[in-house]
Every structure is written in C-alpha cells, then in structure tokens.
Enzyme design. Structure first.
Site, PDB file in Angstrom:
ATOM      1  N   HIS B  56       0.828  -1.217   0.000  1.00 45.12           N
ATOM      2  CA  HIS B  56       0.000   0.000   0.000  1.00 45.12           C
ATOM      3  C   HIS B  56       0.858   1.261   0.000  1.00 45.12           C
ATOM      4  O   HIS B  56       0.383   2.332   0.351  1.00 45.12           O
ATOM      5  CB  HIS B  56      -0.912   0.013   1.223  1.00 45.12           C
ATOM      6  CG  HIS B  56      -1.776  -1.191   1.342  1.00 45.12           C
ATOM      7  ND1 HIS B  56      -2.597  -1.588   0.329  1.00 45.12           N
ATOM      8  CD2 HIS B  56      -1.926  -2.098   2.338  1.00 45.12           C
ATOM      9  CE1 HIS B  56      -3.233  -2.692   0.690  1.00 45.12           C
ATOM     10  NE2 HIS B  56      -2.834  -3.032   1.896  1.00 45.12           N
ATOM     11  N   LYS B 104      -6.943  -0.477  10.332  1.00 46.20           N
ATOM     12  CA  LYS B 104      -8.003  -0.426   9.318  1.00 46.20           C
ATOM     13  C   LYS B 104      -8.938  -1.612   9.531  1.00 46.20           C
ATOM     14  O   LYS B 104      -8.514  -2.663   9.972  1.00 46.20           O
ATOM     15  CB  LYS B 104      -7.399  -0.453   7.909  1.00 46.20           C
ATOM     16  CG  LYS B 104      -6.627   0.832   7.602  1.00 46.20           C
ATOM     17  CD  LYS B 104      -6.081   0.876   6.190  1.00 46.20           C
ATOM     18  CE  LYS B 104      -5.021  -0.151   5.933  1.00 46.20           C
ATOM     19  NZ  LYS B 104      -3.966  -0.257   6.963  1.00 46.20           N
ATOM     20  N   ASP B 109      -6.327  -7.529  10.431  1.00 49.40           N
ATOM     21  CA  ASP B 109      -5.682  -6.394  11.096  1.00 49.40           C
ATOM     22  C   ASP B 109      -6.267  -6.197  12.493  1.00 49.40           C
ATOM     23  O   ASP B 109      -5.536  -6.017  13.467  1.00 49.40           O
ATOM     24  CB  ASP B 109      -5.885  -5.109  10.284  1.00 49.40           C
ATOM     25  CG  ASP B 109      -5.007  -5.075   9.034  1.00 49.40           C
ATOM     26  OD1 ASP B 109      -3.838  -5.460   9.125  1.00 49.40           O
ATOM     27  OD2 ASP B 109      -5.502  -4.672   7.969  1.00 49.40           O
ATOM     28  N   HIS B 218      -7.067  -4.427  -1.725  1.00 43.24           N
ATOM     29  CA  HIS B 218      -6.349  -5.691  -1.851  1.00 43.24           C
ATOM     30  C   HIS B 218      -6.751  -6.469  -3.079  1.00 43.24           C
ATOM     31  O   HIS B 218      -6.248  -7.556  -3.303  1.00 43.24           O
ATOM     32  CB  HIS B 218      -6.626  -6.594  -0.656  1.00 43.24           C
ATOM     33  CG  HIS B 218      -6.349  -5.938   0.630  1.00 43.24           C
ATOM     34  ND1 HIS B 218      -7.325  -5.328   1.364  1.00 43.24           N
ATOM     35  CD2 HIS B 218      -5.198  -5.776   1.305  1.00 43.24           C
ATOM     36  CE1 HIS B 218      -6.781  -4.815   2.454  1.00 43.24           C
ATOM     37  NE2 HIS B 218      -5.493  -5.067   2.440  1.00 43.24           N
TER      38      HIS B 218
END
Lengths: 206, 332
Positions: B56, B104, B109, B218
C-alpha cells in the site's frame, strides 16, 4: 493416550498436507478472500515444525509453542485464530499422561478461544464450522475415538460449510454469492483434522 | 507478470531496507522486525503506531515522521502484520504517555492489533486502539465485518499525529482520531487489478471496457462492475456516493484526497480532481486542503479513490499544521 511425540507428528503431518495443498488453499481464498491463505499457512506451519521441541514429553508444551509460532508467522486473520487454538489448547493440557478425552476438552477450550477472538459463531462459513462439530464428536466418543470417526465427521462438516453464506472476514462482502463455494479456512482446518486422524491411526491404539 | 523483485519471499524485507537507505536521517528499522520507527522520538509524547499489509506504499511507513506516525509495522503483501511485530513497535515508541494503534477495519488487522494491545498491556504499557472504516462501498451491519478502512486512514494518521505532537493525552488523541473516523468517507474504482508477488493470478478479472466500482485495497471485489466511464462521470459518481454519507451542507469545510491506486498516472488523478473540485464548489462545499497522488495504493492496481473529511475548527487546525514525513510534508 496422546503423547508429546504424537503432538509433534500431528504438526509435521499438518505442515506436509498444507504444503502439498498450498495452491488449492490459495485458489479457494482467491475466490472468496484475498488469495494468500495457502502462502500464509505454509509459512506458518513450516516455522512451527522448525521450532518443535523434541525434548519435552508434555504434549501441552508442544502445542503451546506451536500456537506461539503460528501467531508470529502466519499473519492475516488465520494467525490469531490458529495461534489461539493451539496456545489455549496447549495451556490446558497438563503433564505427560494425556488421554484422548483430555485432548478433546483442551481443543474445546482452544475453539472457544477462536470463537471469541474472531467473534464468530457456527454457520458463518469459517474454520469454526469444521472444527466445532469434530470436537463435539471427540467429546462424545471420549477415549473410544477412532481415526475413522474423525475423518467422517470432518468430511461431513466440510460439505456443510460450502452451503453456508459467509458472515465473517472478506468473504462476507460476497453475501449470497459465497454459497456453494468452499471456505479456505475450513479447508485448512480439515487438513489439521485429517492429519490428527493419521497420527492416531499410526499410534494403533486409538 | 513482470516485476522488479528478487525472491517473492524477500519483497517486504528488501523494501524496508531500501526505504531506510533512502532516508537514513529519519528512519530506523528495528532489528529483526518489519518495524520502521522514527529515529528521534519526542519525549513524553503519546506514541502513534499504524500498520497493515505491505503493498500500500507509501502507506504506512511513508507517514512515519514528526507530526504523524512514530512507527509503522509492515505485514506480508496484503496480509496483516503479526502481533509480536506490533508489540515491538509499541515498545519502541512508548514514552510513558501510552500508545495509540491505528487499525483499518479488516478482520486480520483488527485481530492482530487486538492481540498486540493485550500483550502490551501485559507489559504495563497503556494502549488504545481506533479502527478506521471510511469505505462507503460496503455496508456496515452486524452481519458483515463492516466498512473497510482505506485512504481515509491518512487523515487519521495526520490528525492523531498532530494532536500527539502538541502534547495531548492518549485519551484526547483517541477521541480526536475517533472524530476523524466519524467524519471521513471514501470510495474507489479500479481499471486493472493488482497482483501479489509470487501468486500466478491477478486479484480479480475485469474486461477492457469495464471498471470495478467500490473496490478495497487488496483486490477484493467492488460493489459493482460498470462500463468504462469518462473521468468526469467517475468524479460525479464518487462524489455522489461519498457525500451521501457525510451530511455536508453549504459552507462546510472539507479536506480531500484524490488517491491513486498505484498504476494510475498523476495526469489522470489531476483530471479526476479537476471535476471533483468543481462539483464540491457547485454544492457550496469548501475544500480547505486537497491531496492528489499515491497515498494508499494496491501495488499496480490502476484506479483511484476519493476521500472526503468533514472538518471542524479543531480538525482543520490539526490537518493543516506542519508535519515532516517522506510522503507528506507541510512546512511551517
């Protein structure tokens, strides 16, 4: 009996199965997730095998260390989930004289930990849908559990998972479209159970 | 697919070393980890840690620096970093005032950061966590994992970082970060998918004459596949979807990011911004600050996202005051 050596064999067998089905896991994950389950699981189990403590005769210690290793190597959602399963189950198992019924109750604690960590319940198209029915069967059979019991139940559960609508993880963004497709996590959980059955079978007494 | 890499397994580690070699004055890589941390930490300040999968860039490590993050944790490509790595980052930046974790809203995560927070608490470090969920493309409900966190995360880094720099307490910094999350919305569109190094397939299929609307970062699916539209039409659709959830009225002030997904030239991003800016103006909405460029990318995904943050006086002050990072610098 479930010995430390059997615990080590379980992890080695799981690592082998996951490695040889790496592409299948990744392909399944590419349909409903982000396509890294095969890679992450292979990396995690390879590390778990490398760190196996060949000295200890306590299966709980073996599983706990496996959990820690998976947690620090897999990443994504599978790391905390499988890490929790093995760490909690390992913590629960005490001493060297471990019966199959003790293994069942420790795995129960592990799966309850996974449910809490992932805020997941049954029928949400996750690893839980594979593991929990198998553990229920283990609890029911106690020390009478056979490898065939495990395999039959795991196969049956795997078929059911396919039909559920995904409610957790990235697959949930697909809603109804997720029905009829296999969940990558349930598939990798299937390999863990299949491996456990192989190890119990080799042991001969289960 | 052709890529400038060595072994797929080494991409994250070699990228991090490359970043440190480009900016040795500001960065250090914590030994044996995937953590990039500020070289000079400010004393008694609340620590700010963010992180996520790699791929990212410049998020997340590009926003490490004065006035933003103290450390960023990189996972494998598009895969959450592990709790032990996050714990190292937390320990490295804790100055006794506690640490804020910016996460996020992706299942992996959230779980890994939660475990890291628990491990840090066990070591006596006070940790708070905020979860960014700015993506309007996927609905928030009890049946899904909720809206995803995308480029709006950059504003959370900026404002939490600025408030921490000013000496606010962990509680105050968390409250401000939550206010940003409440006021920020994004949506993106893709023309071409990303491809994870080492995997044989692109993240999704898309035809030459189509675009995917409402993508994540993603290669997970978008909201819908639509026929290819012009930049102006795309601007209209993005503004409409994003503003629908923000309750903006005439005279409101905003900060805007027109974010590239990695493979889209700046020319196209500026063309998109050209219409976005006019649309906001026509609605009487002021854009106090506009960022155009690659801030939260998805490898070589072609496409763009729009992020709009509704400003209060306090948010306006923190979003515009100085910061010194590789990817975003505002001078005194």
């Amino acid at each position: 009996m479930f010995t430390a050596e059997m615990a080590r064999q379980w992890i080695k067998e799981s690592a082998k199965k996951i490695e040889s089905n790496k592409e299948q896991l990744t392909d399944l994950d590419q349909v409903l997730g982000d396509g890294d389950h095969g890679l992450n699981m292979t990396r995690g189990f390879k590390a778990a095998v490398e760190q196996l403590n060949e000295e200890t005769d306590e299966p709980g210690k073996v599983l706990k260390a496996v959990g820690t290793s998976l947690l620090s190597k897999i990443g994504g959602a599978s790391g905390p989930l499988y890490g929790t399963l093995f760490m909690k189950a390992g913590n629960q198992l005490e001493g060297t004289e471990v019966q199959l019924s003790d293994l069942s109750s420790s795995l129960r604690v592990g799966v309850d930990g996974m449910k809490k960590r992932g805020k997941a319940e049954r029928e949400e198209k996750t690893m839980i849908d594979l593991l929990e029915p198998v553990i229920e069967l283990m609890e029911e059979k106690g020390n009478e559990l056979t490898p065939a019991h495990l395999i039959d139940k795991a196969k049956e559960a795997l078929e059911h998972v396919k039909e559920y609508e995904a409610k957790k993880g990235r697959a949930a963004y697909y809603k109804e479209k997720s029905k009829g497709k296999q969940d990558a996590g349930a598939q990798s959980s299937y390999y863990l159970i299949e491996s456990l059955a192989t190890v119990l079978d080799k042991d001969g007494e289960a | 697919m052709k890529k400038i890499i060595n072994q797929p397994d080494d991409v994250v580690s070699q990228m991090l070393d490359g970043m440190v070699k480009a900016h040795p004055e500001s960065y250090q890589r914590l030994e044996g980890t995937t953590v990039l941390a500020r070289k000079n930490l400010s004393e008694n300040k609340v620590g700010i840690v963010s992180g996520g999968g790699s791929g990212h860039e410049p998020a997340h490590a590009g926003f490490v620096g004065e006035g933003m993050l103290d450390a960023a944790v990189s996972g494998e490509v598009f895969t959450s970093p592990t709790p032990d790595q996050m714990l190292e980052a937390i320990k490295a930046v804790d100055q006794g005032a506690g640490v804020l974790l910016i996460t996020k809203n992706y299942t992996g995560d959230v779980m890994n950061f939660e475990m890291a927070a628990e491990m840090a608490e066990d070591e006596g470090i006070t940790v708070e966590q905020v979860i960014v969920n700015d993506d309007v493309a996927v609905e928030d409900s009890t049946h899904t994992t909720g809206r995803r966190g995308v480029a709006g995360t950059i504003f959370v880094h900026k404002i939490a970082g600025a408030a921490a720099q000013e000496g606010k307490t962990l509680k105050e910094v968390k409250a401000l970060a939550d206010e940003v999350i409440h006021n920020v919305r994004s949506m993106g569109a893709a023309l071409h998918p990303a491809q994870v190094p080492g995997s044989g397939n692109p993240g999704f299929d898309i035809k030459e004459n189509e675009m995917e609307l409402g993508i994540g970062i993603h290669g997970e699916p978008g909201m819908e596949t639509i026929g290819l539209v012009s930049a102006d039409e795309l601007a209209e659709r993005l503004v409409e979807e994003v503003l629908a959830e923000l309750e903006l009225k005439q005279g409101d002030e905003t900060a805007v990011i027109v974010n590239g997904m990695g493979a889209t030239p700046l020319m196209e991003l500026y063309i998109l911004n050209n219409r976005i800016h006019d649309l906001l103006k026509e609605k009487g909405i002021k854009s106090e600050l506009t960022l155009v460029g690659n801030y939260m990318t998805a490898l070589e995904m072609a496409g763009a996202s729009l992020t709009v943050l509704k400003l209060t006086n306090e948010l306006k002050k923190y979003v515009t005051n100085p910061c010194q990072t590789i990817a975003w610098t505002i001078n005194d």
